[in-house]
Design an enzyme around this catalytic site. Sequence first.
Site, PDB file in Angstrom:
ATOM      1  N   LYS A  36      -9.967   7.674   6.189  1.00 46.24           N
ATOM      2  CA  LYS A  36     -10.179   6.615   7.174  1.00 46.24           C
ATOM      3  C   LYS A  36      -9.280   6.780   8.397  1.00 46.24           C
ATOM      4  O   LYS A  36      -9.704   6.504   9.524  1.00 46.24           O
ATOM      5  CB  LYS A  36      -9.965   5.239   6.544  1.00 46.24           C
ATOM      6  CG  LYS A  36      -8.535   4.918   6.183  1.00 46.24           C
ATOM      7  CD  LYS A  36      -8.389   3.500   5.677  1.00 46.24           C
ATOM      8  CE  LYS A  36      -6.948   3.192   5.323  1.00 46.24           C
ATOM      9  NZ  LYS A  36      -6.031   3.302   6.477  1.00 46.24           N
ATOM     10  N   THR A  37      -8.036   7.229   8.210  1.00 45.32           N
ATOM     11  CA  THR A  37      -7.148   7.419   9.355  1.00 45.32           C
ATOM     12  C   THR A  37      -7.687   8.496  10.281  1.00 45.32           C
ATOM     13  O   THR A  37      -7.617   8.378  11.511  1.00 45.32           O
ATOM     14  CB  THR A  37      -5.728   7.778   8.885  1.00 45.32           C
ATOM     15  OG1 THR A  37      -5.252   6.763   7.998  1.00 45.32           O
ATOM     16  CG2 THR A  37      -4.776   7.898  10.063  1.00 45.32           C
ATOM     17  N   ASP A 220      -7.540  -1.424  11.521  1.00 42.30           N
ATOM     18  CA  ASP A 220      -7.344  -0.657  10.289  1.00 42.30           C
ATOM     19  C   ASP A 220      -7.029  -1.622   9.142  1.00 42.30           C
ATOM     20  O   ASP A 220      -6.482  -2.707   9.353  1.00 42.30           O
ATOM     21  CB  ASP A 220      -6.176   0.317  10.500  1.00 42.30           C
ATOM     22  CG  ASP A 220      -5.946   1.230   9.313  1.00 42.30           C
ATOM     23  OD1 ASP A 220      -6.906   1.486   8.561  1.00 42.30           O
ATOM     24  OD2 ASP A 220      -4.800   1.694   9.147  1.00 42.30           O
ATOM     25  N   GLU A 221      -7.365  -1.236   7.914  1.00 39.72           N
ATOM     26  CA  GLU A 221      -7.073  -2.034   6.704  1.00 39.72           C
ATOM     27  C   GLU A 221      -7.559  -3.477   6.873  1.00 39.72           C
ATOM     28  O   GLU A 221      -6.843  -4.442   6.588  1.00 39.72           O
ATOM     29  CB  GLU A 221      -5.565  -2.018   6.403  1.00 39.72           C
ATOM     30  CG  GLU A 221      -4.958  -0.649   6.210  1.00 39.72           C
ATOM     31  CD  GLU A 221      -5.301  -0.012   4.861  1.00 39.72           C
ATOM     32  OE1 GLU A 221      -6.172  -0.547   4.155  1.00 39.72           O
ATOM     33  OE2 GLU A 221      -4.691   1.014   4.526  1.00 39.72           O
ATOM     34  N   GLN A 251     -10.040  -2.523  -2.201  1.00 38.36           N
ATOM     35  CA  GLN A 251      -8.589  -2.350  -2.172  1.00 38.36           C
ATOM     36  C   GLN A 251      -7.879  -3.558  -1.574  1.00 38.36           C
ATOM     37  O   GLN A 251      -6.756  -3.444  -1.075  1.00 38.36           O
ATOM     38  CB  GLN A 251      -8.221  -1.079  -1.398  1.00 38.36           C
ATOM     39  CG  GLN A 251      -8.731   0.198  -2.056  1.00 38.36           C
ATOM     40  CD  GLN A 251      -8.200   1.450  -1.397  1.00 38.36           C
ATOM     41  OE1 GLN A 251      -7.014   1.785  -1.513  1.00 38.36           O
ATOM     42  NE2 GLN A 251      -9.066   2.163  -0.692  1.00 38.36           N
ATOM     43  N   ARG A 596      -4.971   6.499  -6.947  1.00 35.47           N
ATOM     44  CA  ARG A 596      -3.818   7.233  -6.377  1.00 35.47           C
ATOM     45  C   ARG A 596      -3.693   8.615  -7.026  1.00 35.47           C
ATOM     46  O   ARG A 596      -3.016   9.485  -6.499  1.00 35.47           O
ATOM     47  CB  ARG A 596      -2.497   6.492  -6.617  1.00 35.47           C
ATOM     48  CG  ARG A 596      -2.367   5.081  -6.076  1.00 35.47           C
ATOM     49  CD  ARG A 596      -2.719   4.922  -4.638  1.00 35.47           C
ATOM     50  NE  ARG A 596      -4.107   4.522  -4.490  1.00 35.47           N
ATOM     51  CZ  ARG A 596      -4.782   4.562  -3.350  1.00 35.47           C
ATOM     52  NH1 ARG A 596      -4.214   5.007  -2.268  1.00 35.47           N
ATOM     53  NH2 ARG A 596      -6.042   4.181  -3.288  1.00 35.47           N
TER      54      ARG A 596
END
Length: 726
Positions: A36-37, A220-221, A251, A596
Site C-alpha cells: 500500500k505504501t 493512509d491507514e 486490520q 506478520r
Amino acid sequence: MHYSIPYEKDLNQSQLNAVQYHHSPLLVLAGAGSGKTRVITYKIAYLINECGFDPESILAVTFTNKASNEMKIRVMSLLGEEVDVWIKTFHSTAAKLLRVYGSYFGIKQGFSIIDQHDQHTVVRDIIKKMNIDTESHKPEKYVYLIERAKDNLLDPEEARAAEFSTDPLFYDIFHKYASILKGDNLFDFGDLIYNVVRILRENKEALTLLKRRFRYILVDEFQDTNHSQYILVKLLALPEGEVCVVGDDDQSIYGFRGAKVENILNFQADYKGTKVIKLEENYRSFQTILSASSSLINRNTGRLGKTLYTRKGKGEKLCFFHASTDRNEAIFIASEIQELIFRNGYSFSDMAIFYRMNAQSRSFESILSQLRIPYIIVGGLRFYEREEIKDILSYIRLVINPMDEISLRRVMAKPPRGIGTKTVDTLIQCTIRGGVPFYDFKNCSEISSSRSKKLSNFTALIMELSEEMNKTYPPDILRKIYDETGYVEWLKEQNKEEKLANLDELYNAVEEFSRRNPSSPISEFLEEVSLNQAAGDEEFQNNRVCLITLHNAKGLEFPVVFIAGMEEGIFPHFLSGGHKDDIEEERRLCYVGMTRAMEKLYLTAAKLRRLYGRNIERSISTFIHELPEDLLLYKEEKHLENKSVSYYSSEARNQIKRGGDKSYRRTDSFVESDIEKGTRIIHKQFGKGKVLELEKGIAVIKFDDGKIMKFMLQYTPIRREETDED
C-alpha cells in the site's frame, strides 16, 4: 519537468490501476503485505508527473512521523528532486493549517502545543485546587476522557449534554481545563483537529479557501481514523475535491483509542460514485499462512471482503503447540528458537513472540534469559523494568537491606503516606548517611512528632517483614508486602488492571522460583532476577528476538512468528465479554498477528496458566478452532516416565484420540535420564560433546569442535555416547 517512472514494471495490475485512477473518490482496499505504501507514493508521483498536479495542491495524511518521512523519501526518489507535497500526520497537518490560516479565522498566532505530560500537570493542578484527592481521582483518567471527547468533537458543554461520562466531576474538570488552555493560548493534540473542523464548519470562506488549496487528498491507514479525523477529511474533500483513501478493514484494531472501523466500511455510502480497487497480491507470506488467516477473518460479518494470494509458494503448515503449563509453553518456544538458529540458519532478529497482554512477557523473559537468548521488548518495558514491579522489588530490597537509600525513596510514597520529600531527605541524612538503618531515627530531632508517628508505622511494617524474611515461604512474603503495605489496594482504587495483572505475574515468578529452589529465601530470587537481566544483551545489540504485544506488531513483519496464549479469556481477551463487535476486533487482531509471519507461524496455548496466584485451566481459543485443520500441524506435549517430550502430527493426533497406533511418536526428542555433568553425549545436529554443567534441566555442552551451547534437556535431541565402560 517530466521524469521517466517505470509504473508498469514496478507495479502489479491492481496497484497500477489504483495509481492511475483519479476521476472520482477512490477506496483502495489494501490487504496485508500488498504494497500500500508503494501505491500511495507512486500515486503522488503520477499525479505530479503525468497529470500536472501542483505538488502543493496534494495533501497526503498518515498516522506516524515514521510513515510520513518514509513516504517523502520515496516520492523524492521517484521524482529525482525535492517537492513541496504536504505529507504529514493528522496532527501536524492540523497544526500547520492553524498556523498558516488560523489568523484569518480568529486563532491567535504564537500558540504552543502541549504534550500528554503537560496535560496531566494541568489536570492535576485543577483537581488539587478543587480539593479533590489526586490518588482516588487520577489525572490520567480525566486526560483520557478529555481526549476521547475531543475525538468526538465535543466541547465541555456538548459533552455534558451528551452525558459523555458517568463521572460528574469530569465536566467541571474539562471546563476548567479548556479555560486554562484558551487563556494561555495553548493547544493539546486533540485541540488541533477540533479547531480546524470548527473553523471549516462555521466559516464558509475558510472551507472554500482550503478546498481550492487541496485538489487531491490521500489518506493512509483509513481504517484507523477516529470521528474527528474522518470529519476533517470529509470537509476538505467534498464536493469539489478528489480523495483517495487506502486501508484495510480487516486490520482495524484500535477501537480502544477511538478508531472506528465504520469509517472505511461506510466510505462508499458517504462518497457517491466511489471506485473500489482491491490489492490482494501479498508479497510477504507463504500461501498457507494467507489461507489460514483469510479463513479466520472470513468469520467476521463487518467487512468488505477480499482474498489474499501470493506467488511465493505454499510454504509449511502452521504449527499449533498445546503445552501443559505456560512455563512449558515458553520452554517450547525457546527450544524452537534454538533449533531454528542452529539448524535452519535463522538469526535471532528474524523471530518475534507476540502476546495479547503485557504480563505474558515475563515467562518468556525468564526462559530466554536462562538460555542466553538475546531479546528486546518492542514498544514497552521489560517485565522487571515496569514501574509496579520495580516498586515491589524495592520493598523486598529495603526489607533485606535497611541501608538502601534508593529503595527507600522509591517506596516511601507508594502508596502515599503523608510523608513528603523533605521528611525523607531528613530521615536519610540522619540515619543511612550516618551509618545506621533508616528505621533507627529516634535521635533525629529535625523530624516533627506528627511525621515521626507516620514514619513509625512504616518502619514497624518493614521491621516485621524483615524478621520473617528468611523464615517464611517467599510467595507468602510477597503476599504480605502486597497486602500490608497497601500497594495492591492502592492500585485497585485507581483501576490499574494491567499493573495488577503484572503483580499477579510477579507472584507467579516467585512461586515458580520456590518450586525450583525449595529452600532458597526471597533474596536469592532477587539475585536471579538481577543476573538474568544483565545477561547477554550487550553481545547482540541488533540481533535479538522481538517480544511484542499484538497491538504493537501492526506494520511489522518477521520470517518467524510465535503467537502465544491462544486460549479463551486470553485471546480473545476476557474483556471482549462475548460481544459481537468486540470479538470481531479481537479476531482482526489475531489476523494482524498471523499476517506478520513471512515463512513460519507458530500458535501456542497452555492447558494451565498461572493467573491471580493460582493455576487456571483454560480451553483452547475459539480462533484455533476456526482455522482449517488441514493447514495445522499439531504438536502436543506428552510427559512420559523418562520426562521426555513427544510431538504428534495431525494424523497421529487423530489416531491417538481413537486409541490407535502410537508409533508416530518422534524418538529424536528422547532424552535419557542418566545424563549428568561430565557425560559424553551425541547431539543429532551438532555431533559429539561433553556436558560441562547441568542444573535445573539446563545443560551447558561443549562440542568437540569447540562450540559451547546451552540446551533445555527436556526438548533436546541428545543421547549418551556409548563408551568402552558401558
